[in-house]
Scaffold this motif. Structure first.
Motif: not given
Length: 121
Positions: A1-9, A26-31, A45-47
């Motif tokens: 599973m690909h990891k995506i970092l979503l940087v959104e306020d 997708f696996e989603v990490v949020i900032a 280390r997202p994809d």
């Protein structure tokens, strides 16, 4: 599973897009700001990174510059997501080191096409 970092306020944009990406597998990490995005990129280390450009604390342009200057994260593709749709905004995003550019409101199919191109899936 690909990891995506979503940087959104923006909470509404963040929640809607993260749910849609999770449903697509997708696996989603949020900032929520550029500084947190930079720190999470270093730790997780997202994809791929989806980077809003108008962010508090550290804007998306500077966060991308820092990511691309770091040996640990320079190879991670960054797609700029912005409501700024002028050609100069796209140029500025690429100058900061973004690998791709997409506008808001997000067209999910168009964005997924770009994500799949970068992740080669």
């Amino acid at each position: 599973m690909h990891k995506i970092l979503l940087v959104e306020d923006n909470e509404m944009n963040r929640d809607m897009l993260s749910r849609r990406l999770i449903r697509k597998g997708f696996e989603v990490v949020i900032a929520v700001d550029g500084e947190q995005g930079f720190q999470l990129a270093m730790a997780e280390r997202p994809d791929l990174i989806l980077m809003d450009l108008s962010l508090p604390v550290l804007d998306g342009w500077e966060a991308t510059r820092r990511l691309k200057a770091s040996v640990e994260t320079k190879e991670i593709p960054v797609i700029a997501l912005t409501a700024h749709a002028m050609a100069s905004d796209e140029e500025k995003a690429f100058e900061a080191g973004c690998d791709g550019f997409d506008t808001k409101p997000v067209d999910l199919e168009r964005l997924l096409g770009k994500i799949h191109t970068f992740l080669k899936v």
